[in-house]
Design a protein around this motif. Sequence first.
Motif, PDB file in Angstrom:
ATOM      1  N   ASN A  32       0.682  -1.289   0.193  1.00  0.00           N
ATOM      2  CA  ASN A  32       0.211  -0.044   0.015  1.00  0.00           C
ATOM      3  C   ASN A  32       0.880   1.248  -0.162  1.00  0.00           C
ATOM      4  OD1 ASN A  32       0.895  -0.186   2.638  1.00  0.00           O
ATOM      5  ND2 ASN A  32      -0.796   0.662   3.490  1.00  0.00           N
ATOM      6  N   LEU A  33       2.140   1.183  -0.148  1.00  0.00           N
ATOM      7  CA  LEU A  33       3.056   2.386  -0.194  1.00  0.00           C
ATOM      8  C   LEU A  33       2.796   3.221  -1.444  1.00  0.00           C
ATOM      9  CD1 LEU A  33       6.483   0.873   0.899  1.00  0.00           C
ATOM     10  CD2 LEU A  33       4.705   1.995   2.372  1.00  0.00           C
ATOM     11  N   LYS A  34       2.574   4.480  -1.147  1.00  0.00           N
ATOM     12  CA  LYS A  34       2.284   5.441  -2.345  1.00  0.00           C
ATOM     13  C   LYS A  34       3.490   6.104  -2.679  1.00  0.00           C
ATOM     14  CE  LYS A  34      -2.531   5.575  -0.464  1.00  0.00           C
ATOM     15  NZ  LYS A  34      -3.681   5.987   0.235  1.00  0.00           N
ATOM     16  N   ASP A  35       4.338   5.994  -3.561  1.00  0.00           N
ATOM     17  CA  ASP A  35       5.554   6.696  -4.066  1.00  0.00           C
ATOM     18  C   ASP A  35       6.205   7.264  -2.979  1.00  0.00           C
ATOM     19  OD1 ASP A  35       6.089   6.242  -6.790  1.00  0.00           O
ATOM     20  OD2 ASP A  35       4.632   7.453  -7.356  1.00  0.00           O
ATOM     21  N   SER A  52      -1.426   0.011  12.491  1.00  0.00           N
ATOM     22  CA  SER A  52      -1.330  -1.377  12.106  1.00  0.00           C
ATOM     23  C   SER A  52      -1.868  -1.283  10.487  1.00  0.00           C
ATOM     24  CB  SER A  52      -2.162  -2.476  12.565  1.00  0.00           C
ATOM     25  OG  SER A  52      -1.731  -2.801  14.073  1.00  0.00           O
ATOM     26  N   GLY A  53      -1.147  -1.789   9.583  1.00  0.00           N
ATOM     27  CA  GLY A  53      -1.680  -1.669   8.270  1.00  0.00           C
ATOM     28  C   GLY A  53      -1.161  -0.478   7.460  1.00  0.00           C
ATOM     29  N   SER A  54      -0.493   0.191   8.175  1.00  0.00           N
ATOM     30  CA  SER A  54      -0.100   1.533   7.630  1.00  0.00           C
ATOM     31  C   SER A  54       1.304   1.506   6.536  1.00  0.00           C
ATOM     32  CB  SER A  54       0.622   2.554   8.688  1.00  0.00           C
ATOM     33  OG  SER A  54       1.558   2.288   9.588  1.00  0.00           O
ATOM     34  N   GLY A  55       1.864   0.259   6.485  1.00  0.00           N
ATOM     35  CA  GLY A  55       2.869   0.421   5.352  1.00  0.00           C
ATOM     36  C   GLY A  55       4.278   0.078   6.206  1.00  0.00           C
ATOM     37  N   LYS A  56       4.309  -0.014   7.264  1.00  0.00           N
ATOM     38  CA  LYS A  56       5.763  -0.230   8.116  1.00  0.00           C
ATOM     39  C   LYS A  56       6.539  -1.419   7.521  1.00  0.00           C
ATOM     40  CE  LYS A  56       4.131  -0.618  12.275  1.00  0.00           C
ATOM     41  NZ  LYS A  56       2.684  -0.588  11.868  1.00  0.00           N
ATOM     42  N   SER A  57       5.975  -2.605   7.625  1.00  0.00           N
ATOM     43  CA  SER A  57       6.472  -3.755   7.198  1.00  0.00           C
ATOM     44  C   SER A  57       6.878  -3.683   5.667  1.00  0.00           C
ATOM     45  CB  SER A  57       5.818  -4.827   7.662  1.00  0.00           C
ATOM     46  OG  SER A  57       5.664  -4.892   8.873  1.00  0.00           O
ATOM     47  N   GLY A 452      -3.561   6.483   8.096  1.00  0.00           N
ATOM     48  CA  GLY A 452      -4.427   5.400   8.362  1.00  0.00           C
ATOM     49  C   GLY A 452      -3.853   4.339   7.969  1.00  0.00           C
ATOM     50  N   ALA A 453      -4.777   3.188   7.911  1.00  0.00           N
ATOM     51  CA  ALA A 453      -4.425   1.723   7.580  1.00  0.00           C
ATOM     52  C   ALA A 453      -4.919   1.676   5.900  1.00  0.00           C
ATOM     53  CB  ALA A 453      -4.773   0.745   8.624  1.00  0.00           C
ATOM     54  N   GLY A 454      -4.189   0.411   5.569  1.00  0.00           N
ATOM     55  CA  GLY A 454      -4.509   0.042   4.155  1.00  0.00           C
ATOM     56  C   GLY A 454      -4.476   0.942   3.197  1.00  0.00           C
ATOM     57  N   GLY A 676     -10.926  -3.367   9.995  1.00  0.00           N
ATOM     58  CA  GLY A 676     -11.839  -2.759   9.120  1.00  0.00           C
ATOM     59  C   GLY A 676     -11.422  -2.177   7.797  1.00  0.00           C
ATOM     60  N   TYR A 677      -9.747  -2.102   7.915  1.00  0.00           N
ATOM     61  CA  TYR A 677      -8.985  -1.851   6.662  1.00  0.00           C
ATOM     62  C   TYR A 677      -8.545  -2.883   5.585  1.00  0.00           C
ATOM     63  CZ  TYR A 677      -5.139  -3.065   9.464  1.00  0.00           C
ATOM     64  OH  TYR A 677      -4.151  -4.057  10.077  1.00  0.00           O
ATOM     65  N   LEU A 678      -8.765  -4.004   6.063  1.00  0.00           N
ATOM     66  CA  LEU A 678      -8.441  -5.091   5.220  1.00  0.00           C
ATOM     67  C   LEU A 678      -9.242  -5.426   4.085  1.00  0.00           C
ATOM     68  CD1 LEU A 678      -7.066  -8.111   7.645  1.00  0.00           C
ATOM     69  CD2 LEU A 678      -5.585  -6.397   6.624  1.00  0.00           C
ATOM     70  N   THR A 679      -8.760  -5.583   3.008  1.00  0.00           N
ATOM     71  CA  THR A 679      -9.540  -6.026   1.690  1.00  0.00           C
ATOM     72  C   THR A 679     -10.076  -7.683   1.889  1.00  0.00           C
ATOM     73  OG1 THR A 679      -7.635  -6.330   0.617  1.00  0.00           O
ATOM     74  CG2 THR A 679      -8.971  -4.237   0.133  1.00  0.00           C
TER      75      THR A 679
END
Length: 796
Positions: A32-35, A52-57, A452-454, A676-679
Amino acid sequence: MSSAKRTGGKASAPHVADSHDLIRVHGARENNLKDVNIEIPKRRLTVFTGVSGSGKSSLVFNTIAAESQRLINETYSAFVQGFMPTLARPEVDVLEGLTTAIIVDQQRMGADPRSTVGTATDVNAMLRILFSRLGEPHIGPPSAYSFNTASVRASGAITVERGNKKAVKATYERTGGMCTRCEGRGSVSDIDLTQLYDDSKSLSEGAFTIPGWKSDSQWTVQVYAQSGFVDPDKPIREYTKKQLQDFLYGEPVKVKVNGVNLTYEGLIPKIQKSFLSKDKEAMQPHIRAFVERAVTFTVCPECDGTRLSEGARSSKIGKISIADACAMEIRDLADWVRDLDEPSVAPLLGALRDALDSFVEIGLGYLSLDRPAGTLSGGEAQRVKMIRHLGSSLTDTTYVFDEPTIGLHPHDIQRMNDLLLRLRDKGNTVLVVEHKPEAIAIADHVVDLGPGAGTAGGTVCFEGTVEELRAGDTVTGRHLDDRAALKETVREPSGALEIRGAATHNLQDVDVDVPLGVLCVVTGVAGSGKSSLIHGSVPAGADVVSVDQSPIKGSRRSNPATYTGLLEPIRKAFAKANGVKPALFSANSEGACPTCNGAGVIYTDLAMMAGVAAPCEDCEGKRFQPSVLEYRFGGRDISEVLAMSVAQAEEFFGAGEARTPAAHKILERLADVGLGYLTLGQPLTTLSGGERQRLKLATHMGDKGGVYVLDEPTTGLHLADVEQLLGLLDRLVDAGKSVIVIEHHQAVMAHADWIIDLGPGAGHDGGRVVFEGTPADLVADRSTLTGEHLAAYVGA
């Protein structure tokens, strides 16, 4: 002795080689990283934070560490690369200034029954050499002390091709330390025959009670009935001794059944091959339940669980055998090794002492070397992996840690912080993904991802120092100084779960009443006996729902929709609305795109080079046949539904023409645990450890159990999400459930109705209940380490 003189009074300009002080990332688009564009200082400790889910990993592991490992792999010869895992290049435009990356993650160690703490860290290998040199009586080389090496004897004639060929008689012998009864596993399995068949019935009457074994048409059953070894119309209890032997233990032989040649073998070896050789976690629930009923594991009576042969146990240094040494707590073993004074093995003793001291220093002195590796928690496994790096001579290396404070009591976090700083001070770059404020506080540099997440995350919200983060207006900055307050009133228990004489692992005959109908937190330093008390004494029966940290088994085809059972009501709703079969709406069944078999991507293995995954051109990554996508429900096709986030799907299935109560109920639970952010169609392989545990919790929330046992549910949770978790625990208790939480997080302790504190230390210094009562009493009392840290946390 000459010394070089510097000419001129001016200091020389910095060497160009010293100018590469940054790791530069430009245009990172992994997951989910945006450039993302970012510069990370080398030889500093950088902490990556964010919900959680913000793109750290995605940034740290899937981009920086993955590219470093891929580039190192490319330096090997093509032949060697053929044996290595193939790594695809991450989605990023530029990566500069990378150094060798060493990843210390939370992946649990393999649950192989032969793997122990000692074998996983090479300490066992050093001990075996030590005993082969100093052990009395001397029984052989180091392999004679290894429970993974069997003794072998052979003799015969060999032909020597030299001059006149002639046969020479030769004998070969290898002494191993493996116990012959349990084959080095330490336990033997016993099969309960009453769970396999009803001996009052005959085979033709359906005597078998094994799942899937039907007497009328099942081929396996027909092999027994028509083998000629037993009478299919006679009750099993009336078999002769010979018939029962053939029935249970018969050797494999060919028999003709209905004109077809098939293999007949005894029931016990058949069960061992078809059920016991498979991973229990990967079995269907009803098969797993059968295996747990039918198979009992007991300590091997011959070696008493030590896994070693009698010879290996008889050889001693002083009064200590290698089995005794492996059973000791590592800190006691370190003292014993320190007292050994034998010049002939001085270098070996020095290396062994250093390795054992590293265990103690890292806070794992309470473990023993014979502890099975599969029983270590994620945090313990991560710290065991750290041991080999503590004494490493490498510098200018990048160490990447995934939440190293997981499973650590607040008392132990300071020790972990010291170790991370030591690695940095040796000249290494240390990258840490972390949520705990105590660990963020030591950072030289902080990168906060979000907001946020995702899809709502994937951007860098903040870069700078901890003080600047605290003053900044990001989610992490605002919540960094959050403190949960002690509750003014606590709930009254509706009953108690009585535990008497608990002695599992290091528990010292513990008697305790766990209150029911309330939120009860079990805490204590790492290794104090929390998990042993709860998992060992609270039976996982019909009324107990246990959500532990064991990993979710799932391939890249598995996703939250398949794992939670959500896909079932969705498929049925699509099928009913369109008048077709539900199987069409499964990417693993009839509806799958034939080109990519429903995977959505085509995997191309490039042999010696890194494999490539490209979106399927026929289905454009949607995974379904074009004809299936013509069927709609609520105005959406099945691929559009699977691309929704949990929050969007909850709204979609909650009202209007797409209203589906069965699906909505599962989606509500997923939202409740903060997912809630998971697809819905996101592969399980892309989820973090914390996300997987909360996915498991959401799945179990629909279970009928009255007692919920949760093992560190705050794992992987951002400070802002802990509040939501506390609300979820409250809702479970208010709905009449009893919630028992094994936890170190002070916010959960402060929110509890009742606390049971184990200690006072770890290993043999723990295993006792040092406090029972309300959080307010614990803070006022301050008689334990937990009490001191909780008092400091709430500002009392």
